[in-house]
Design a protein around this motif. Sequence first.
Motif, mmCIF file in Angstrom:
data_model
loop_
_atom_site.group_PDB
_atom_site.id
_atom_site.type_symbol
_atom_site.label_atom_id
_atom_site.label_comp_id
_atom_site.label_asym_id
_atom_site.label_seq_id
_atom_site.Cartn_x
_atom_site.Cartn_y
_atom_site.Cartn_z
ATOM 1 N N LYS A 1 28.028 26.323 99.957
ATOM 2 C CA LYS A 1 28.720 27.366 99.323
ATOM 3 C C LYS A 1 29.246 26.463 97.915
ATOM 4 O O LYS A 1 29.922 25.579 98.846
ATOM 5 C CB LYS A 1 29.334 29.064 99.264
ATOM 6 C CG LYS A 1 30.042 28.408 100.255
ATOM 7 C CD LYS A 1 31.605 29.380 100.498
ATOM 8 C CE LYS A 1 32.631 29.250 101.058
ATOM 9 N NZ LYS A 1 33.504 30.129 101.634
ATOM 10 N N LYS A 2 29.370 27.275 96.791
ATOM 11 C CA LYS A 2 30.147 26.344 95.820
ATOM 12 C C LYS A 2 30.879 27.437 95.500
ATOM 13 O O LYS A 2 30.425 28.590 94.675
ATOM 14 C CB LYS A 2 28.873 25.451 95.255
ATOM 15 C CG LYS A 2 29.561 24.754 94.002
ATOM 16 C CD LYS A 2 28.622 23.928 92.712
ATOM 17 C CE LYS A 2 29.837 24.043 92.024
ATOM 18 N NZ LYS A 2 28.032 22.958 91.280
ATOM 19 N N ARG A 3 32.134 27.085 95.145
ATOM 20 C CA ARG A 3 33.285 27.761 93.998
ATOM 21 C C ARG A 3 33.081 27.147 92.773
ATOM 22 O O ARG A 3 33.487 26.729 92.562
ATOM 23 C CB ARG A 3 34.645 28.182 94.337
ATOM 24 C CG ARG A 3 35.329 28.934 93.608
ATOM 25 C CD ARG A 3 36.831 28.821 94.291
ATOM 26 N NE ARG A 3 36.840 29.066 95.709
ATOM 27 C CZ ARG A 3 37.238 29.905 96.502
ATOM 28 N NH1 ARG A 3 36.760 31.259 95.504
ATOM 29 N NH2 ARG A 3 36.565 30.587 97.694
ATOM 30 N N LEU A 4 32.703 28.910 92.198
ATOM 31 C CA LEU A 4 32.245 28.063 90.615
ATOM 32 C C LEU A 4 33.784 28.732 89.887
ATOM 33 O O LEU A 4 33.120 28.215 88.241
ATOM 34 C CB LEU A 4 31.022 28.998 90.211
ATOM 35 C CG LEU A 4 29.884 29.119 90.659
ATOM 36 C CD1 LEU A 4 28.955 29.626 90.069
ATOM 37 C CD2 LEU A 4 28.943 27.495 90.767
ATOM 38 N N THR A 5 34.646 29.296 90.177
ATOM 39 C CA THR A 5 35.453 29.825 89.170
ATOM 40 C C THR A 5 36.758 29.776 89.487
ATOM 41 O O THR A 5 37.087 29.706 91.146
ATOM 42 C CB THR A 5 35.580 30.872 88.466
ATOM 43 O OG1 THR A 5 35.402 32.315 88.989
ATOM 44 C CG2 THR A 5 34.006 31.771 87.631
ATOM 45 N N SER A 6 38.193 29.399 88.830
ATOM 46 C CA SER A 6 38.922 29.436 89.331
ATOM 47 C C SER A 6 39.689 30.328 89.299
ATOM 48 O O SER A 6 40.464 30.592 87.242
ATOM 49 C CB SER A 6 39.936 27.674 89.523
ATOM 50 O OG SER A 6 41.264 28.174 90.012
ATOM 51 N N HIS A 7 41.029 31.557 89.403
ATOM 52 C CA HIS A 7 41.909 32.422 88.456
ATOM 53 C C HIS A 7 41.705 32.916 88.357
ATOM 54 O O HIS A 7 42.219 33.494 86.750
ATOM 55 C CB HIS A 7 43.250 31.575 87.910
ATOM 56 C CG HIS A 7 43.921 30.524 89.865
ATOM 57 N ND1 HIS A 7 43.772 28.908 89.731
ATOM 58 C CD2 HIS A 7 45.522 31.608 90.243
ATOM 59 C CE1 HIS A 7 44.786 29.224 91.291
ATOM 60 N NE2 HIS A 7 45.455 30.539 90.850
#
Length: 312
Positions: A74-80
């Motif tokens: 998995k890869k996190r695409l956005t932050s906050h």
Amino acid sequence: EFRRVLFRSNSYPTLMRERAGKATKVRELVFSSELMGLHVGKTRAVYTEFLPDKRYLFKDYSDLVLLDLASGMKKRLTSHERLYNPSLNEQETKIIATEFKEDQTWAIAEFDLSGKRLQSFALPDSKIAEVRYIDNDSAVALLSNKIGQKSIVIVDLREKKIVKTMVAPSRNLLNALYVDKNKNLLFEAQYKGHNEIFRINPDGIARCTATKLGAYTPSSDGVNLYYSNMDTYGSTIQSTPLSSCEKFDSAQLVDFKYLGNTPSDNYNSFPLQAFPEQDSLFTKNAEHYQPKPYGDFDTQLLRSEEHTSELQ
């Protein structure tokens, strides 16, 4: 080929691959169906993960996560960000989602697979609960208006406006939009006291299920409808051919015609009451209510010092 299984024991929600009658695990998910959305494509899946603020400042976030179905990575695409109900386009090159913004308005937001924001826009006087691609230039959206009525509309993503209303605003608890490869639009709605699955295509609207308790979470491969069927023993995965869906008058989903005759719908059989002033109540005395930003660490610290001084 893919399905999501929510285990009720001590396991996390898990995305399973089912092939030739054999199920294998793709990945366990930090997932809650009540708070997050999951969309499975051909080679990827996208969903959101809930994250609290590190300093517990009454803030929380919901960020996009992209999952490779072959590797399980998995890869996190956005932050906050505060993003909900994401889905992929057919080519798996873009993601569309609903976005809750700092000014407390809702928007439709698009991202590429690196997390770059492509566009974000609001629809006047509407809260956007769900959105799904029809094609790269149009989407179907589930909206709530100022008095809480829900509707299903078609949105032009280039012109950034509503071009057609598919289901008129009402108190019906519309939910769970899904668009398959043949552009069949599936959704949940109440009918005669039950939660049922409906389909919209160029031939009009049709009812696809007739349950005793409820049908939920529709999906389709373009030929068959798959859904969760609630019975007296719990929930089971069911399927039915889309060709068996029966033509239906959409007017039966609005103006309280979707209610049944059981005590669950109207225990005392009171006559329906109209509240024409609801729209004006939304803005009445608006000058007395001003939005305030969330507190941050510094202001909370100053408040604490002030209170300590007063106590001394």
